[in-house]
Design a protein around this motif. Sequence first.
Motif, short mmCIF file in Angstrom:
data_model
loop_
_atom_site.label_atom_id
_atom_site.label_comp_id
_atom_site.label_asym_id
_atom_site.label_seq_id
_atom_site.Cartn_x
_atom_site.Cartn_y
_atom_site.Cartn_z
N ALA A 6 0.89 -1.18 0.01
CA ALA A 6 0.01 0.29 -0.03
C ALA A 6 0.90 1.54 0.07
CB ALA A 6 -0.98 0.10 1.23
N LEU A 7 1.99 1.19 0.94
CA LEU A 7 2.88 2.55 0.94
C LEU A 7 3.35 2.39 -0.54
CD1 LEU A 7 3.74 4.80 2.60
CD2 LEU A 7 5.73 3.27 3.34
N ALA A 8 4.01 1.51 -1.01
CA ALA A 8 4.56 1.51 -2.36
C ALA A 8 3.61 2.32 -3.42
CB ALA A 8 5.21 0.25 -2.82
N SER A 9 2.42 1.76 -3.25
CA SER A 9 1.29 2.41 -4.27
C SER A 9 1.21 4.07 -4.21
CB SER A 9 0.18 1.78 -4.09
OG SER A 9 -0.93 2.00 -4.84
N ILE A 10 0.96 4.25 -2.75
CA ILE A 10 0.72 5.56 -2.53
C ILE A 10 1.72 6.34 -2.99
CG2 ILE A 10 0.56 7.28 -0.49
CD1 ILE A 10 -0.77 4.90 1.22
N ARG A 11 3.10 5.99 -2.87
CA ARG A 11 4.53 6.83 -3.03
C ARG A 11 4.22 6.76 -4.48
NH1 ARG A 11 8.32 4.97 1.56
NH2 ARG A 11 7.74 6.42 3.08
N ALA A 12 4.08 5.60 -5.28
CA ALA A 12 4.06 5.73 -6.70
C ALA A 12 3.24 6.57 -7.21
CB ALA A 12 4.12 4.23 -7.35
N SER A 13 2.06 6.81 -6.89
CA SER A 13 1.05 7.59 -7.19
C SER A 13 1.15 9.07 -7.06
CB SER A 13 -0.32 7.18 -6.63
OG SER A 13 -0.37 7.57 -5.44
N GLY A 14 2.14 9.27 -6.18
CA GLY A 14 2.54 10.80 -5.95
C GLY A 14 1.43 11.20 -5.00
N ARG A 15 0.68 10.44 -4.45
CA ARG A 15 -0.49 10.88 -3.23
C ARG A 15 0.35 11.12 -2.22
NH1 ARG A 15 -5.54 10.40 -3.15
NH2 ARG A 15 -5.58 9.11 -5.02
N GLU A 16 -0.04 12.54 -1.74
CA GLU A 16 0.45 13.11 -0.32
C GLU A 16 0.07 12.00 0.94
OE1 GLU A 16 0.48 17.61 0.17
OE2 GLU A 16 -1.27 17.07 -0.56
N HIS A 17 0.94 11.93 1.75
CA HIS A 17 0.91 11.16 2.83
C HIS A 17 1.63 11.67 3.97
CE1 HIS A 17 4.33 9.42 0.97
NE2 HIS A 17 4.61 8.91 2.29
N TRP A 18 1.11 11.43 5.36
CA TRP A 18 1.85 11.97 6.51
C TRP A 18 2.03 10.86 7.57
CZ3 TRP A 18 -2.41 13.72 3.86
CH2 TRP A 18 -2.36 14.80 3.14
N ALA A 19 2.92 11.13 8.54
CA ALA A 19 3.17 10.03 9.86
C ALA A 19 2.25 10.46 10.76
CB ALA A 19 4.42 10.47 10.10
N ASP A 20 1.39 11.80 10.84
CA ASP A 20 0.67 12.05 11.94
C ASP A 20 -0.67 12.53 11.26
OD1 ASP A 20 2.19 14.39 10.71
OD2 ASP A 20 1.59 15.51 12.34
N HIS A 21 -1.82 12.62 12.32
CA HIS A 21 -2.97 13.11 11.78
C HIS A 21 -3.21 14.56 11.69
CE1 HIS A 21 -2.94 13.43 16.10
NE2 HIS A 21 -4.14 14.41 15.92
N THR A 22 -2.07 15.33 12.37
CA THR A 22 -2.08 16.72 11.87
C THR A 22 -1.48 17.23 10.73
OG1 THR A 22 -0.34 16.70 13.37
CG2 THR A 22 -2.22 17.20 14.48
N ARG A 23 -0.86 16.11 9.95
CA ARG A 23 -0.28 16.28 8.73
C ARG A 23 0.95 17.50 8.82
NH1 ARG A 23 -5.27 16.99 4.64
NH2 ARG A 23 -5.54 18.85 5.71
N THR A 24 1.72 17.31 9.95
CA THR A 24 2.97 18.14 9.90
C THR A 24 4.13 17.40 9.68
OG1 THR A 24 3.27 17.32 12.43
CG2 THR A 24 2.08 19.39 11.84
N ARG A 25 3.90 15.84 9.31
CA ARG A 25 5.49 15.14 8.93
C ARG A 25 5.05 14.55 7.45
NH1 ARG A 25 5.87 11.09 13.48
NH2 ARG A 25 7.68 10.57 12.35
N PRO A 26 5.09 15.48 6.37
CA PRO A 26 4.63 14.91 5.30
C PRO A 26 5.92 13.92 4.87
CG PRO A 26 5.67 17.06 5.00
CD PRO A 26 5.19 16.88 6.42
N GLY A 27 5.29 13.01 3.83
CA GLY A 27 6.11 11.91 3.32
C GLY A 27 6.68 10.90 3.98
N GLU A 28 6.27 11.02 5.57
CA GLU A 28 6.82 9.97 6.41
C GLU A 28 5.92 9.05 7.03
OE1 GLU A 28 8.81 11.85 9.94
OE2 GLU A 28 9.30 13.74 8.68
N ILE A 29 6.26 7.79 7.77
CA ILE A 29 5.42 6.95 8.25
C ILE A 29 5.94 7.09 9.68
CG2 ILE A 29 5.24 5.59 6.35
CD1 ILE A 29 6.95 3.68 7.83
N ASN A 30 4.93 6.64 10.66
CA ASN A 30 5.19 6.66 12.22
C ASN A 30 5.52 5.10 12.42
OD1 ASN A 30 2.75 5.37 13.29
ND2 ASN A 30 1.48 7.10 12.35
#
Length: 124
Positions: free
Chosen positions: A74-98
Amino acid sequence: MTAHFNHTIIATRDPEGLASFYRDLLEAEEAPSWGVFQNLIIGNGVLLQFAAPPIDFPPQHYAYLLDDEHFDRALASIRASGREHWADHTRTRPGEINTEHGGRGVYLLDPSGHYLELITRPYL
Protein backbone atom coordinates in the motif's frame (compact mmCIF):
# COMPACT_ATOMS: atom_id res chain seq x y z
CA MET A 1 -22.99 -11.83 22.30
CA THR A 2 -20.39 -9.13 21.74
CA ALA A 3 -21.23 -6.62 19.02
CA HIS A 4 -19.30 -6.95 15.78
CA PHE A 5 -18.76 -4.23 13.21
CA ASN A 6 -20.71 -5.14 10.05
CA HIS A 7 -20.69 -2.30 7.51
CA THR A 8 -20.33 1.41 6.88
CA ILE A 9 -21.36 3.80 4.12
CA ILE A 10 -18.59 5.99 2.75
CA ALA A 11 -20.00 9.13 1.14
CA THR A 12 -18.63 10.17 -2.24
CA ARG A 13 -19.70 11.92 -5.41
CA ASP A 14 -18.08 9.06 -7.40
CA PRO A 15 -19.07 5.70 -5.85
CA GLU A 16 -17.51 3.56 -8.60
CA GLY A 17 -14.24 5.54 -8.63
CA LEU A 18 -13.87 5.52 -4.85
CA ALA A 19 -14.71 1.81 -4.63
CA SER A 20 -11.97 1.18 -7.19
CA PHE A 21 -9.47 3.22 -5.11
CA TYR A 22 -10.30 1.23 -1.94
CA ARG A 23 -10.32 -2.09 -3.83
CA ASP A 24 -6.75 -1.47 -4.95
CA LEU A 25 -5.38 0.08 -1.75
CA LEU A 26 -6.99 -2.37 0.68
CA GLU A 27 -6.91 -5.37 -1.67
CA ALA A 28 -10.64 -5.69 -0.96
CA GLU A 29 -12.92 -8.35 -2.41
CA GLU A 30 -15.74 -7.62 -4.84
CA ALA A 31 -19.23 -7.80 -3.39
CA PRO A 32 -22.64 -7.60 -5.07
CA SER A 33 -23.75 -3.98 -5.46
CA TRP A 34 -27.35 -2.80 -5.35
CA GLY A 35 -29.32 0.40 -5.60
CA VAL A 36 -27.06 3.40 -5.03
CA PHE A 37 -24.32 1.32 -3.38
CA GLN A 38 -21.02 0.09 -4.79
CA ASN A 39 -19.89 -2.61 -2.34
CA LEU A 40 -16.61 -4.21 -1.25
CA ILE A 41 -15.75 -6.69 1.50
CA ILE A 42 -12.67 -6.43 3.73
CA GLY A 43 -11.47 -8.61 6.63
CA ASN A 44 -13.96 -10.33 8.91
CA GLY A 45 -16.70 -9.84 6.31
CA VAL A 46 -16.98 -6.08 6.88
CA LEU A 47 -18.93 -4.47 4.04
CA LEU A 48 -17.81 -1.09 2.71
CA GLN A 49 -20.60 0.66 0.82
CA PHE A 50 -19.89 3.68 -1.38
CA ALA A 51 -22.77 6.01 -2.23
CA ALA A 52 -23.47 9.58 -3.27
CA PRO A 53 -25.34 11.35 -0.45
CA PRO A 54 -28.19 13.76 -1.16
CA ILE A 55 -26.41 16.48 0.86
CA ASP A 56 -22.88 17.80 1.38
CA PHE A 57 -20.91 15.65 3.77
CA PRO A 58 -18.00 16.32 6.13
CA PRO A 59 -14.82 14.26 5.77
CA GLN A 60 -14.69 11.14 7.94
CA HIS A 61 -11.80 9.14 9.43
CA TYR A 62 -11.35 5.46 8.57
CA ALA A 63 -8.49 3.38 9.99
CA TYR A 64 -7.50 0.01 8.53
CA LEU A 65 -5.30 -2.63 10.12
CA LEU A 66 -2.97 -4.23 7.55
CA ASP A 67 -0.32 -6.90 7.90
CA ASP A 68 3.27 -5.78 7.27
CA GLU A 69 3.43 -7.08 3.70
CA HIS A 70 0.14 -5.40 2.74
CA PHE A 71 1.31 -2.16 4.38
CA ASP A 72 4.49 -2.28 2.27
CA ARG A 73 2.45 -2.76 -0.93
CA ALA A 74 0.00 0.00 0.00
CA LEU A 75 2.78 2.44 0.90
CA ALA A 76 4.59 1.67 -2.37
CA SER A 77 1.36 2.33 -4.27
CA ILE A 78 0.74 5.60 -2.41
CA ARG A 79 4.27 6.80 -3.13
CA ALA A 80 4.22 5.63 -6.77
CA SER A 81 0.98 7.56 -7.36
CA GLY A 82 2.47 10.74 -5.87
CA ARG A 83 -0.38 10.88 -3.34
CA GLU A 84 0.41 13.03 -0.31
CA HIS A 85 0.78 11.13 2.96
CA TRP A 86 1.85 11.93 6.51
CA ALA A 87 3.17 10.21 9.61
CA ASP A 88 0.69 12.07 11.81
CA HIS A 89 -2.99 13.00 11.82
CA THR A 90 -2.16 16.72 11.99
CA ARG A 91 -0.26 16.43 8.68
CA THR A 92 2.95 18.02 10.02
CA ARG A 93 5.27 15.17 8.92
CA PRO A 94 4.73 14.87 5.15
CA GLY A 95 6.19 11.96 3.24
CA GLU A 96 6.92 10.00 6.43
CA ILE A 97 5.42 7.05 8.30
CA ASN A 98 5.18 6.61 12.06
CA THR A 99 6.36 3.75 14.25
CA GLU A 100 3.94 4.22 17.13
CA HIS A 101 2.18 1.44 19.06
CA GLY A 102 4.85 -1.08 18.09
CA GLY A 103 4.05 -0.97 14.39
CA ARG A 104 3.95 1.38 11.43
CA GLY A 105 1.31 3.84 10.32
CA VAL A 106 0.54 6.37 7.62
CA TYR A 107 -2.23 8.90 6.98
CA LEU A 108 -3.59 10.02 3.61
CA LEU A 109 -6.70 11.50 2.04
CA ASP A 110 -8.82 9.37 -0.26
CA PRO A 111 -10.07 10.89 -3.56
CA SER A 112 -13.25 12.13 -1.82
CA GLY A 113 -11.33 13.86 0.98
CA HIS A 114 -11.85 11.30 3.76
CA TYR A 115 -8.94 10.74 6.15
CA LEU A 116 -7.45 7.25 5.92
CA GLU A 117 -5.11 5.71 8.42
CA LEU A 118 -3.24 2.51 7.62
CA ILE A 119 -1.64 0.77 10.61
CA THR A 120 0.19 -2.52 11.18
CA ARG A 121 -0.60 -2.87 14.91
CA PRO A 122 -3.85 -2.08 16.72
CA TYR A 123 -3.80 0.64 19.37
CA LEU A 124 -5.24 -1.70 22.01
